[in-house]
Design an enzyme around this catalytic site. Structure first.
Site, PDB file in Angstrom:
ATOM      1  N   ASP A  20       0.852  -1.193   0.000  1.00  0.00           N
ATOM      2  CA  ASP A  20       0.000   0.000   0.000  1.00  0.00           C
ATOM      3  C   ASP A  20       0.886   1.241   0.000  1.00  0.00           C
ATOM      4  OD1 ASP A  20      -2.310   1.491   0.074  1.00  0.00           O
ATOM      5  OD2 ASP A  20      -2.587   1.333   2.236  1.00  0.00           O
ATOM      6  N   GLU A  93      -6.544   5.116  -8.728  1.00  0.00           N
ATOM      7  CA  GLU A  93      -7.800   5.704  -8.267  1.00  0.00           C
ATOM      8  C   GLU A  93      -8.350   6.787  -9.193  1.00  0.00           C
ATOM      9  OE1 GLU A  93      -9.738   6.892  -3.982  1.00  0.00           O
ATOM     10  OE2 GLU A  93      -7.839   5.852  -4.180  1.00  0.00           O
ATOM     11  N   LYS A 129      -9.774   2.134  -8.839  1.00  0.00           N
ATOM     12  CA  LYS A 129     -10.310   2.367  -7.488  1.00  0.00           C
ATOM     13  C   LYS A 129     -11.439   3.400  -7.527  1.00  0.00           C
ATOM     14  CE  LYS A 129      -7.646   2.344  -3.771  1.00  0.00           C
ATOM     15  NZ  LYS A 129      -6.554   2.689  -2.824  1.00  0.00           N
ATOM     16  N   THR A 153     -13.095   1.254  -2.765  1.00  0.00           N
ATOM     17  CA  THR A 153     -12.372   1.759  -1.602  1.00  0.00           C
ATOM     18  C   THR A 153     -13.298   2.570  -0.693  1.00  0.00           C
ATOM     19  OG1 THR A 153     -10.342   2.917  -0.961  1.00  0.00           O
ATOM     20  CG2 THR A 153     -11.599   3.866  -2.777  1.00  0.00           C
TER      21      THR A 153
END
Length: 320
Positions: A20, A93, A129, A153
């Site tokens: 991450d 994302e 995401k 998410t």
């Protein structure tokens, strides 16, 4: 201690370990299967001197690009570097400011996949995401039908997870640490590590509940625990489909010889009675609204990601 005995290696026997971070240089030592990024992580990475050359090369290759388009290309540039390290997938994302706009989210996701495709990356190696708002989940339903896989998410509740499963999202990322943070703040001086930590940790309990629900109803969506505050939370979720872990906590696991035992197992969910949740739009919104923690943390998470996107854009403008 031999390398094979580290807590990290033991964890990998039960769970797919994901890095991450946007700091792809640092993730190499942990040999993760996949990697996840978000606006906050990319903002942190681009401010490091070691990544200035990458940012400048993207800028030089796209001299006429708007700040928004330049930001997308920087996200892709980091994703491409990460894919050279991990054998699996990278999560990239969509702009969090689109979290309540289904059509715009779909369009942005298609743009990101097209940018990866232009660099020869198979779409199966990319997870887009999206925030687990109703609009984000509706976007995932459309994108998954097109073969664009999604990582949902900012997920804090069972109803969000149930709706994502119904939409056939590829993967969800329940935020363990942020759930715990909220409960800890709520309890204040009444919080007790012995009573509320370990297997009783609220964030751990949330993921266990989602895991049990998915396995009971045969939901194919993968569960990836995220947002960890300590290695104990990670240990308590050994056996979860995937766990995405910061470099700091990966380093702790790599230097530890603590014995890791499997805590989550699909077999343990068999024979249990469970009610399937109603996830029509109105039912979803009401159930989410009734969950103060999930409502507050979802709104807070979107605000924070939006703020970091604005900071990233400002950084790109200032270095023009």
């Amino acid at each position: 201690m031999t390398t094979a005995n580290t807590a990290l290696d033991q964890l990998k026997a039960f769970t797919t370990v994901v890095a991450d971070t946007g700091d792809f240089e640092r993730m190499k030592q942990f040999a993760p299967q996949d990697a996840t990024t978000n606006p906050s992580l990319i903002l942190k990475a681009v401010q490091q001197p070691s990544y200035q050359q990458l940012v400048q090369s993207v800028r030089a290759a796209n001299p006429q690009a708007s700040v928004s388009a330049l930001m997308d290309r920087i996200l892709i540039a980091f994703g491409l570097e990460i894919l050279k390290i991990v054998p699996g997938r990278v999560s990239t994302e969509v702009d969090a400011r689109l979290s309540f706009d289904t059509a715009a989210t779909i369009a942005k996701a298609r743009e990101l996949i097209a940018l990866y495709a232009a660099q020869g990356v198979d779409r199966n190696r990319v997870l887009i995401k999206l925030a687990s708002t109703w609009e984000g989940i509706e976007a995932a339903k459309v994108l998954e039908a097109e073969g664009i896989h999604c990582n949902m998410t900012l997920l804090f509740s069972l109803v969000q997870a149930a709706a994502c499963g119904k939409a056939k999202a590829k993967l969800i990322s329940p935020f363990v640490g942020r759930i715990t943070d909220w409960n800890k703040a709520k309890l204040g001086s009444n919080w007790n590590d012995a009573q509320h930590g370990g297997e009783h940790d609220p964030g751990v309990q949330s993921v266990k509940g989602i895991y049990g629900y998915y396995k009971h109803f045969g939901v194919a969506t993968e569960i990836m625990g995220a947002s960890f505050r300590n290695t104990n939370q990670i240990m308590q979720l050994a056996g979860c489909d995937l766990l995405t872990i910061s470099p700091e906590l990966l380093a702790e696991l790599q230097s530890s010889s603590e014995v890791v035992t499997r805590k989550l197992d699909p077999k343990a969910t068999q024979g249990k009675e469970m009610k399937e949740l109603n996830v029509t739009q109105s039912a979803f919104r009401l159930q989410l609204n009734d969950d103060a923690m999930a409502t507050e943390k979802l709104a807070e998470g979107i605000r924070a990601f939006c703020g970091d996107i604005v900071k990233l854009e400002a950084l790109l403008k200032s270095s023009n």
